[in-house]
Each structure stands twice: as structure tokens, then as C-alpha cells.
Design an enzyme around this catalytic site. Structure first.
Site, PDB file in Angstrom:
ATOM      1  N   GLY A  10       0.871  -1.174   0.000  1.00 18.85           N
ATOM      2  CA  GLY A  10       0.000   0.000   0.000  1.00 18.85           C
ATOM      3  C   GLY A  10       0.906   1.222   0.000  1.00 18.85           C
ATOM      4  O   GLY A  10       1.761   1.371   0.888  1.00 18.85           O
ATOM      5  N   MET A  13      -1.291   7.411   1.366  1.00 16.90           N
ATOM      6  CA  MET A  13      -0.828   8.464   2.265  1.00 16.90           C
ATOM      7  C   MET A  13       0.064   7.912   3.384  1.00 16.90           C
ATOM      8  O   MET A  13       1.133   8.466   3.663  1.00 16.90           O
ATOM      9  CB  MET A  13      -2.018   9.223   2.859  1.00 16.90           C
ATOM     10  CG  MET A  13      -2.911   9.887   1.817  1.00 16.90           C
ATOM     11  SD  MET A  13      -1.985  10.884   0.634  1.00 16.90           S
ATOM     12  CE  MET A  13      -1.521  12.271   1.645  1.00 16.90           C
ATOM     13  N   ILE A  14      -0.388   6.829   4.014  1.00 11.12           N
ATOM     14  CA  ILE A  14       0.457   6.269   5.085  1.00 11.12           C
ATOM     15  C   ILE A  14       1.676   5.572   4.481  1.00 11.12           C
ATOM     16  O   ILE A  14       2.797   5.730   4.969  1.00 11.12           O
ATOM     17  CB  ILE A  14      -0.332   5.281   5.980  1.00 11.12           C
ATOM     18  CG1 ILE A  14      -1.568   5.953   6.586  1.00 11.12           C
ATOM     19  CG2 ILE A  14       0.562   4.744   7.109  1.00 11.12           C
ATOM     20  CD1 ILE A  14      -2.423   5.048   7.457  1.00 11.12           C
ATOM     21  N   ARG A  83     -11.167   5.965   5.584  1.00 12.67           N
ATOM     22  CA  ARG A  83     -12.494   6.539   5.863  1.00 12.67           C
ATOM     23  C   ARG A  83     -12.686   7.885   5.200  1.00 12.67           C
ATOM     24  O   ARG A  83     -11.739   8.627   4.991  1.00 12.67           O
ATOM     25  CB  ARG A  83     -12.643   6.769   7.372  1.00 12.67           C
ATOM     26  CG  ARG A  83     -12.918   5.542   8.129  1.00 12.67           C
ATOM     27  CD  ARG A  83     -13.413   5.890   9.514  1.00 12.67           C
ATOM     28  NE  ARG A  83     -12.360   6.285  10.433  1.00 12.67           N
ATOM     29  CZ  ARG A  83     -12.605   6.766  11.641  1.00 12.67           C
ATOM     30  NH1 ARG A  83     -13.848   6.951  12.035  1.00 12.67           N
ATOM     31  NH2 ARG A  83     -11.624   7.086  12.453  1.00 12.67           N
ATOM     32  N   ASN A  96     -12.100  -3.972   2.451  1.00 14.28           N
ATOM     33  CA  ASN A  96     -10.723  -4.200   2.905  1.00 14.28           C
ATOM     34  C   ASN A  96     -10.439  -5.670   3.221  1.00 14.28           C
ATOM     35  O   ASN A  96      -9.288  -6.108   3.181  1.00 14.28           O
ATOM     36  CB  ASN A  96     -10.404  -3.297   4.101  1.00 14.28           C
ATOM     37  CG  ASN A  96     -10.151  -1.862   3.658  1.00 14.28           C
ATOM     38  OD1 ASN A  96     -10.034  -1.594   2.465  1.00 14.28           O
ATOM     39  ND2 ASN A  96     -10.070  -0.941   4.604  1.00 14.28           N
ATOM     40  N   ILE A 119      -2.020  -2.043   9.333  1.00 17.43           N
ATOM     41  CA  ILE A 119      -2.610  -0.749   9.725  1.00 17.43           C
ATOM     42  C   ILE A 119      -4.018  -0.600   9.146  1.00 17.43           C
ATOM     43  O   ILE A 119      -4.827   0.188   9.631  1.00 17.43           O
ATOM     44  CB  ILE A 119      -1.718   0.433   9.252  1.00 17.43           C
ATOM     45  CG1 ILE A 119      -0.267   0.272   9.748  1.00 17.43           C
ATOM     46  CG2 ILE A 119      -2.268   1.762   9.741  1.00 17.43           C
ATOM     47  CD1 ILE A 119       0.650   1.443   9.414  1.00 17.43           C
ATOM     48  N   ARG A 152      -1.867   9.900  20.776  1.00 10.65           N
ATOM     49  CA  ARG A 152      -2.875  10.974  20.774  1.00 10.65           C
ATOM     50  C   ARG A 152      -3.211  11.367  22.209  1.00 10.65           C
ATOM     51  O   ARG A 152      -3.275  12.558  22.544  1.00 10.65           O
ATOM     52  CB  ARG A 152      -4.139  10.489  20.048  1.00 10.65           C
ATOM     53  CG  ARG A 152      -3.944  10.433  18.552  1.00 10.65           C
ATOM     54  CD  ARG A 152      -5.184   9.963  17.817  1.00 10.65           C
ATOM     55  NE  ARG A 152      -4.974  10.101  16.382  1.00 10.65           N
ATOM     56  CZ  ARG A 152      -5.512   9.308  15.470  1.00 10.65           C
ATOM     57  NH1 ARG A 152      -6.319   8.328  15.827  1.00 10.65           N
ATOM     58  NH2 ARG A 152      -5.272   9.499  14.192  1.00 10.65           N
ATOM     59  N   HIS A 176      -9.429  -0.900  18.279  1.00  9.75           N
ATOM     60  CA  HIS A 176      -9.190   0.442  17.725  1.00  9.75           C
ATOM     61  C   HIS A 176     -10.514   0.931  17.151  1.00  9.75           C
ATOM     62  O   HIS A 176     -10.780   0.805  15.974  1.00  9.75           O
ATOM     63  CB  HIS A 176      -8.130   0.345  16.634  1.00  9.75           C
ATOM     64  CG  HIS A 176      -7.811   1.662  15.988  1.00  9.75           C
ATOM     65  ND1 HIS A 176      -7.314   2.731  16.686  1.00  9.75           N
ATOM     66  CD2 HIS A 176      -7.917   2.064  14.706  1.00  9.75           C
ATOM     67  CE1 HIS A 176      -7.126   3.735  15.848  1.00  9.75           C
ATOM     68  NE2 HIS A 176      -7.487   3.363  14.650  1.00  9.75           N
TER      69      HIS A 176
END
Ligand code: A3D
Length: 320
Positions: A10, A13-14, A83, A96, A119, A152, A176
Site C-alpha cells: 500500500g 498516504m500512510i 475513511r 478491505n 494498519i 494521541r 481500535h
């Protein structure tokens, strides 16, 4: 000695952020994989071209062929769909799950000795499915969520107390999702547990409760701001911390979505728990004592994950 090889399954973005961080930290050579031809190759070349400026030695390549991940020491999986505003992580399940099937089979064939960090959301169900599809040992397949959720929590706490985040520790357990369990009793500022800080008058219970809720909603807050996708800087940094713990045999105590068999009264289930990560992958699950309220929150979280795993089995009969 050959350089360490890190495969990123993948390259969105990540994935791109992971590649950049891995190169900057000289963790090894990086292979970016994606089904969208051109994206992994373009990101690999772009990051490689920053090498002379940044001064790192790492080879970067992009591919759409699983053969190129052969021999990877670490695979970090972000393949799938993120998302959009209004969506929950669970809305991503069906699409997914199919992605996890192809990724699991690719890893099984080409990088069966890798430490695999998932992830892709919904995290706890996807890491379970990825392990099933790949057939790798349970200690070598783990999900990244607890490090991010705890980061966070630590960030919000450091702002509230106006202290360096280096002096704030925090623990978030469970799945999560909206039912994640930030453990205030095991979270500290300079070693002082949060409930004691309330007693000392440094903050109020109301403020602490609001921070706990903001932590639970941390992912949605970013999705709401970005509007086009979900968080990627902090998720990537968190997975890199886990990869380094494995590659350098650091024996870090990190909360991860790990396979729990025996601890917490669970028999063979992936959920967020404190673990030790070293050269053998997940070397230990730490079975901390929970009080009645914490146990009730944890059980609720486990039930939510169980529901998602059952939904996976309903979608793909090979998982049943
Ligand atoms: P995005 O930028 O869309 O990247 C996903 C990439 O996956 C895209 O480049 C796709 O082309 C690629 N892809 C799709 N299908 C396949 C496939 N079958 N094989 C290989 N590649 C494929 O998303 P992102 O990087 O922002 O997020 C990736 C995932 O991480 C999403 O599922 C997010 O929900 C999830 N996420 C999890 C956390 C956690 O804390 C667990 C945090 C943030 C995002």
C-alpha cells in the site's frame, strides 16, 4: 551483510509517509508496493531524490509485483480504503477484507519470514484476517493502533498539563474503535498517575474525561478536518516505532493489536493489549490487572471486535 529490507504494501498516504520516515531513519532499503501502477514507483523515486539533500543511504523502489517483496524483514500493510467523513472504520470491512486476502497470499508466498504490521482498518478484524490468509505465526503478525491511540492521548495530556510529552506516558487498550479503553490509572505525568493529578488539583475530572473522549474520537477528528481521507503522519510514525523495536530487538513495551491466547481470559483473539516487541516479534503479552470498570470497558471493546470477526467469516467462507 545485506541491508534490512522493508516492504510497504500500500503506497497511499500512510505508505508514502512510512517510506519517507524509513529512509530518513536509514532503517534499510524500502520497496513500495501498490496495485495502482505508477504511484509506488513515483513515490519511491521522489523520496530517493531527496537522499542527496537529506544525506541518507537507502535504496527505494516501487512495484506492482509481489515478487519484489521477496526476503523482506518487515512488511507494513496499509493497502485498502481509508475513511471519509461520516464513515466508521467498520464501514470499510467488506472491501478491505478482500484486499487482506490478496495481501496475505502475497506475503505468504514471497515474504513468509517477515514481521508483519497491519494498519488497514477496521484494524483488529483486518489483522486477524491477514494472519489467517497469510498463515504466518501469530507472533509475527500484529496490528498498529495502540501506539497511535496512546500517542494521541499523550499529546492531549501534554497540552493540558503544559509539560513535555516526553514526560507523559499513557496506555490505551482494547479495539481500535469507539470502544477503545484509555487507561487513566496506568497513564502518568512524570510517573504520577492521572487520578492522583486530579486529587492534587492539577486538572479536573471533567477535563480528564473530555481528553479521554477526544482520544477515542481522535481518528474522526482528523477525518473531519481533512475531508478527503484519514490521518497518516502519526499512524506512520507509530508503525515505524514498532518496526524499529523488532529490527533492533529493543524489547519495547508497546500496546498493539496482538494475538491473545490465555491472557485477559481470551482464547485466541486479536485485540489491543500491552506487548513486548523484540527480535521474536510479539515476545510477550502483558496481562495487567483491570478494575471492574476497566474490565467492563475492555469486555465491551472485545465484543465489538468479535462482532467484526464474525462478519468477516460471514463474508469469506474460507475464514469460517
Ligand atoms: P490511501 O491513501 O487510500 O492508501 C491506500 C492504498 O492502498 C492506495 O494507494 C490503494 O491503491 C492501495 N490498495 C488498494 N487495494 C490494494 C491492494 N489490493 N493491494 C495493494 N494496494 C492496494 O489510504 P491511507 O494510506 O490513508 O490509509 C490506509 C489504511 O490505513 C486505511 O484502511 C485506513 O483506514 C487505515 N488507517 C488505520 C489507522 C490505525 O490507527 C489502525 C490510522 C489511519 C488509517
Amino acid at each position: 551483510m545485506a541491508r534490512t529490507k522493508i516492504a510497504l504494501i500500500g503506497s497511499g498516504m500512510i505508505g508514502g509517509t512510512l517510506a519517507h520516515l524509513a529512509a530518513l531513519k536509514e532503517m534499510g532499503d524500502v520497496v513500495l508496493f501498490d496495485i495502482a501502477d505508477g504511484i509506488p514507483q513515483g513515490k519511491a523515486l521522489d523520496i530517493a531524490e531527496s537522499g542527496p539533500v537529506e544525506g541518507f543511504d537507502a535504496a527505494l523502489s516501487g512495484t506492482t509485483s509481489y515478487e519484489d517483496i521477496a526476503g523482506a524483514d518487515v512488511c507494513i500493510v496499509t493497502a485498502g480504503v481509508p475513511r471519509k467523513p461520516g464513515m466508521s472504520r467498520d464501514d470499510l470491512l467488506g472491501i478491505n477484507l478482500k484486499v487482506m486476502k490478496s495481501v496475505g497470499e502475497g506475503i505468504k508466498e514471497h515474504a513468509p519470514d517477515a514481521f508483519v504490521i497491519c494498519i488497514t482498518n477496521p484494524l483488529d478484524a483486518m489483522v486477524w484476517a491477514l494472519r489467517e490468509f497469510s498463515g504466518l505465526p501469530h507472533n509475527k503478525v500484529v496490528g498498529m493502533a495502540g501506539v497511535l491511540d496512546s500517542a494521541r492521548f499523550r499529546h492531549f495530556l501534554s497540552v493540558e498539563f503544559d509539560v513535555s510529552m516526553r514526560d507523559v506516558t499513557a496506555f490505551v487498550l482494547g479495539g481500535h474503535g469507539d470502544t477503545m479503553v484509555p487507561l487513566t490509572r496506568y497513564s502518568t505525568v512524570g510517573g504520577i498517575p492521572l487520578p492522583d493529578l486530579v486529587k492534587m488539583g492539577w486538572t479536573s475530572q471533567e477535563k480528564l474525561d473530555a481528553i479521554v473522549q477526544r482520544t477515542r474520537d481522535g481518528g474522526a477528528e482528523i477525518v473531519g478536518l481533512l475531508k478527503t481521507g484519514s490521518a497518516y503522519y502519526a499512524p506512520a510514525a507509530s508503525a515505524i516505532e514498532m518496526a524499529q523495536a523488532y529490527l533492533n530487538d529493543q524489547k519495547r513495551l508497546l500496546p498493539c493489536a496482538a494475538y491473545v491466547d490465555g491472557a485477559y481470559g481470551l482464547d485466541g483473539f486479536y485485540v489491543g493489549v500491552p506487548t513486548i516487541i523484540g527480535a521474536n516479534g510479539i515476545e510477550k503479552v502483558i496481562d495487567i490487572e483491570l478494575n471492574k470498570d476497566e474490565q467492563a470497558m475492555f469486555d465491551k471493546s472485545v465484543d465489538a471486535v468479535k462482532g467484526l470477526v464474525e462478519a468477516c467469516k460471514g463474508i469469506d467462507s474460507s475464514l469460517a
